[in-house]
Design a protein around this motif. Sequence first.
Motif, PDB file in Angstrom:
ATOM      1  N   ILE A   1       0.850  -1.183   0.000  1.00  0.00           N
ATOM      2  CA  ILE A   1       0.000   0.000   0.000  1.00  0.00           C
ATOM      3  C   ILE A   1       0.890   1.238   0.000  1.00  0.00           C
ATOM      4  O   ILE A   1       1.872   1.293   0.743  1.00  0.00           O
ATOM      5  N   THR A   2       0.550   2.235  -0.803  1.00  0.00           N
ATOM      6  CA  THR A   2       1.343   3.461  -0.830  1.00  0.00           C
ATOM      7  C   THR A   2       1.089   4.277   0.437  1.00  0.00           C
ATOM      8  O   THR A   2       0.089   4.105   1.133  1.00  0.00           O
ATOM      9  N   ALA A   3       2.007   5.199   0.708  1.00  0.00           N
ATOM     10  CA  ALA A   3       1.896   6.027   1.902  1.00  0.00           C
ATOM     11  C   ALA A   3       0.620   6.864   1.888  1.00  0.00           C
ATOM     12  O   ALA A   3      -0.002   7.096   2.929  1.00  0.00           O
ATOM     13  N   GLU A   4       0.189   7.302   0.704  1.00  0.00           N
ATOM     14  CA  GLU A   4      -1.010   8.140   0.597  1.00  0.00           C
ATOM     15  C   GLU A   4      -2.283   7.341   0.916  1.00  0.00           C
ATOM     16  O   GLU A   4      -3.243   7.870   1.471  1.00  0.00           O
ATOM     17  N   GLU A   5      -2.280   6.063   0.533  1.00  0.00           N
ATOM     18  CA  GLU A   5      -3.468   5.235   0.733  1.00  0.00           C
ATOM     19  C   GLU A   5      -3.604   4.704   2.154  1.00  0.00           C
ATOM     20  O   GLU A   5      -4.703   4.403   2.611  1.00  0.00           O
ATOM     21  N   ALA A   6      -2.473   4.575   2.853  1.00  0.00           N
ATOM     22  CA  ALA A   6      -2.423   3.817   4.098  1.00  0.00           C
ATOM     23  C   ALA A   6      -3.472   4.202   5.135  1.00  0.00           C
ATOM     24  O   ALA A   6      -4.163   3.325   5.675  1.00  0.00           O
ATOM     25  N   PRO A   7      -3.647   5.493   5.471  1.00  0.00           N
ATOM     26  CA  PRO A   7      -4.587   5.815   6.565  1.00  0.00           C
ATOM     27  C   PRO A   7      -6.002   5.300   6.331  1.00  0.00           C
ATOM     28  O   PRO A   7      -6.645   4.817   7.257  1.00  0.00           O
ATOM     29  N   ARG A   8      -6.502   5.395   5.095  1.00  0.00           N
ATOM     30  CA  ARG A   8      -7.872   4.961   4.808  1.00  0.00           C
ATOM     31  C   ARG A   8      -7.957   3.475   4.515  1.00  0.00           C
ATOM     32  O   ARG A   8      -8.955   2.819   4.831  1.00  0.00           O
ATOM     33  N   LEU A   9      -6.914   2.926   3.901  1.00  0.00           N
ATOM     34  CA  LEU A   9      -6.999   1.554   3.398  1.00  0.00           C
ATOM     35  C   LEU A   9      -6.633   0.503   4.444  1.00  0.00           C
ATOM     36  O   LEU A   9      -7.154  -0.616   4.401  1.00  0.00           O
TER      37      LEU A   9
ATOM     38  N   PRO B   1      -7.339  -0.232   7.676  1.00  0.00           N
ATOM     39  CA  PRO B   1      -8.395  -0.994   8.373  1.00  0.00           C
ATOM     40  C   PRO B   1      -9.221  -1.862   7.427  1.00  0.00           C
ATOM     41  O   PRO B   1      -9.706  -2.927   7.813  1.00  0.00           O
ATOM     42  N   LEU B   2      -9.376  -1.423   6.170  1.00  0.00           N
ATOM     43  CA  LEU B   2     -10.113  -2.221   5.205  1.00  0.00           C
ATOM     44  C   LEU B   2      -9.309  -3.437   4.757  1.00  0.00           C
ATOM     45  O   LEU B   2      -9.874  -4.494   4.460  1.00  0.00           O
ATOM     46  N   VAL B   3      -7.982  -3.287   4.702  1.00  0.00           N
ATOM     47  CA  VAL B   3      -7.126  -4.438   4.430  1.00  0.00           C
ATOM     48  C   VAL B   3      -7.293  -5.485   5.528  1.00  0.00           C
ATOM     49  O   VAL B   3      -7.412  -6.686   5.260  1.00  0.00           O
ATOM     50  N   LYS B   4      -7.326  -5.031   6.766  1.00  0.00           N
ATOM     51  CA  LYS B   4      -7.523  -5.972   7.876  1.00  0.00           C
ATOM     52  C   LYS B   4      -8.865  -6.675   7.759  1.00  0.00           C
ATOM     53  O   LYS B   4      -8.979  -7.888   7.980  1.00  0.00           O
ATOM     54  N   LEU B   5      -9.908  -5.916   7.404  1.00  0.00           N
ATOM     55  CA  LEU B   5     -11.224  -6.524   7.210  1.00  0.00           C
ATOM     56  C   LEU B   5     -11.185  -7.573   6.103  1.00  0.00           C
ATOM     57  O   LEU B   5     -11.723  -8.680   6.262  1.00  0.00           O
ATOM     58  N   ALA B   6     -10.556  -7.234   4.977  1.00  0.00           N
ATOM     59  CA  ALA B   6     -10.473  -8.179   3.854  1.00  0.00           C
ATOM     60  C   ALA B   6      -9.743  -9.449   4.266  1.00  0.00           C
ATOM     61  O   ALA B   6     -10.180 -10.563   3.938  1.00  0.00           O
ATOM     62  N   GLU B   7      -8.630  -9.301   5.007  1.00  0.00           N
ATOM     63  CA  GLU B   7      -7.885 -10.482   5.475  1.00  0.00           C
ATOM     64  C   GLU B   7      -8.749 -11.334   6.391  1.00  0.00           C
ATOM     65  O   GLU B   7      -8.735 -12.568   6.312  1.00  0.00           O
ATOM     66  N   GLN B   8      -9.515 -10.685   7.273  1.00  0.00           N
ATOM     67  CA  GLN B   8     -10.350 -11.439   8.214  1.00  0.00           C
ATOM     68  C   GLN B   8     -11.494 -12.158   7.505  1.00  0.00           C
ATOM     69  O   GLN B   8     -11.807 -13.308   7.835  1.00  0.00           O
TER      70      GLN B   8
ATOM     71  N   VAL C   1     -15.593   2.165  -0.341  1.00  0.00           N
ATOM     72  CA  VAL C   1     -14.491   1.234  -0.591  1.00  0.00           C
ATOM     73  C   VAL C   1     -14.383   0.877  -2.069  1.00  0.00           C
ATOM     74  O   VAL C   1     -13.304   0.532  -2.566  1.00  0.00           O
ATOM     75  N   ALA C   2     -15.487   0.968  -2.807  1.00  0.00           N
ATOM     76  CA  ALA C   2     -15.476   0.609  -4.227  1.00  0.00           C
ATOM     77  C   ALA C   2     -14.590   1.533  -5.052  1.00  0.00           C
ATOM     78  O   ALA C   2     -14.172   1.175  -6.154  1.00  0.00           O
ATOM     79  N   ASN C   3     -14.290   2.718  -4.517  1.00  0.00           N
ATOM     80  CA  ASN C   3     -13.452   3.682  -5.239  1.00  0.00           C
ATOM     81  C   ASN C   3     -12.017   3.687  -4.758  1.00  0.00           C
ATOM     82  O   ASN C   3     -11.229   4.559  -5.149  1.00  0.00           O
ATOM     83  N   MET C   4     -11.659   2.713  -3.917  1.00  0.00           N
ATOM     84  CA  MET C   4     -10.298   2.639  -3.377  1.00  0.00           C
ATOM     85  C   MET C   4      -9.469   1.611  -4.151  1.00  0.00           C
ATOM     86  O   MET C   4      -9.896   1.078  -5.170  1.00  0.00           O
TER      87      MET C   4
END
Length: 528
Positions: free
Chosen positions: A319-327, A329-336, A360-363
């Motif tokens: 994940i890029t530095a710009e995306e990290a703050p928003r993405l 927690p959603l990465v964690k959700l996807a992994e779970q 999330v559809a636009n991320m």
Amino acid sequence: MAPRVLISDDLSETAVQIFRDRGIEVDFQPKLGKDKEKLLELIGQYDGLAIRSATKVTEKVIAAATNLKVIGRAGIGVDNVDIPAATAKGIIVMNTPFGNSITTAEHAIAMMFATARQLPAADASTQAGKWEKSRFMGVEVTAKTLGIIGCGNIGSIVAQRAIGLSMKVIAFDPFLSDERAREMGVEKVDLDTLFRRADFITLHTPLTDKTRNVIDAAAIAKMKDGVRIVNCARGGLIDEQALRAALDSGKVAGAAVDVFTEEPATSNVLFGAPNIVCTPHLGASTTEAQENVALQVAEQMSEYLINGAVQNALNMPSITAEEAPRLTPLVKLAEQLGSFAGQLTDTDVKAVRIEYEGAVANMNTRALTAAALAGFLQPQLQTVNMVSAPAYAKERGIKIEETRREQRGAYESYMRLTVVTEEQERAVAGTVFSDGKPRIIQIKGINLEAELGPRMLYVTNQDKPGFVGRFASLLGDSGVNIATFSLGRDAPGGSAIALVEVDGDVPASLVSNIGTLPGVQQVKPLVF
């Protein structure tokens, strides 16, 4: 100030030169990894650590690594790195998952020939001045059936080589689709069928709780008399005591083993058995493979230390530095969501569908899909990560479908993962609330709300009075404490789900007892 990298194992000079060409200061001490005290003394000076298998990066080493940012393992296995400790300290752990695939596959084929023709024993006998032609009667591999357990990257290469030798190839792999099997020219079978039909058996699967001792006394009893077994994957896949007994009895005509339960294997129950070929974990030991993995690990570490790019990381998403703050927690959700579905899936997988709705559809859904696949494949392939998961899924012929749409329901961002198997479809959905914590909000169409903890119990049952009391009493009587308890049902008296977080491990006997409660259809312990 230029980043500093320590190479503490015997990596190729190629790696040293790549680091230097990128402006990174390199300290090449190939023997240092075996000197634990010296490593502890020096590790605090470095930004990066490049290793193979000799260096043991323990929690103690990581605690002393005050400046370390990245650990690069030249090879696929990371058994010698304490990944949780590295993660807790913010150290990225990278590997090179595909650099030695051909070499390992070729070694398996070589070992198959060695046991088929008893080459090591025949060589020793001849050089001792004997001429024992009748003693070393071998068998051809042409027209024989090769059973491959685990048909991923390495297993598929073995299959290709074996087909070129005019062998009939059958394969067992829960993630191998019918379509992919046909493309490879192999026949997909269940494990019992493989044991029953194979003349030769070769293993190419990671060591997990599901694969540990996959070949034991019971499995050997199902095999043909005179079967030959090859293991160049991981020690622990074969019960060594059972294999020794089968070699002594003649049930197994020969075995070739490159990996052992305990390594270095200076003594082992298999040593001295009739028609056994043993090598000291040589699967990845060719000049070409060592060059490949050395080059890859040096390039990956350089890219991270200079540009911040992350490749083949086992403990960090791409994940890029710009995306990290928003993405994040959603990465964690996807992994779970993926892990939840993966732990409940035991049959052949045809497809994985992932739906993204709302914000999330636009991320960066590519990263999210990779995270979901990594979570899904993790129970079977413990070395899988966000980078390698899509490749692993493709190798196994799993169709990946993504759908994006505008917000329809009450949730700003909604994610649903559906696993399609030969027998059924199972869906699990979730979201991230304003507190940044992922929640499961739907399982198999049944609404509930649950935050996933480290250890969970998943129970499906008929919605009948008294179930919750009996279930909770069983847990209490067994000394298992309930942390959270989430319930859902599709209709009064219909299908119900309980998702319970517990403190500590759940004994297998307790799982069995829960399964005997009236109305219980399924009970499964889950780990996150």
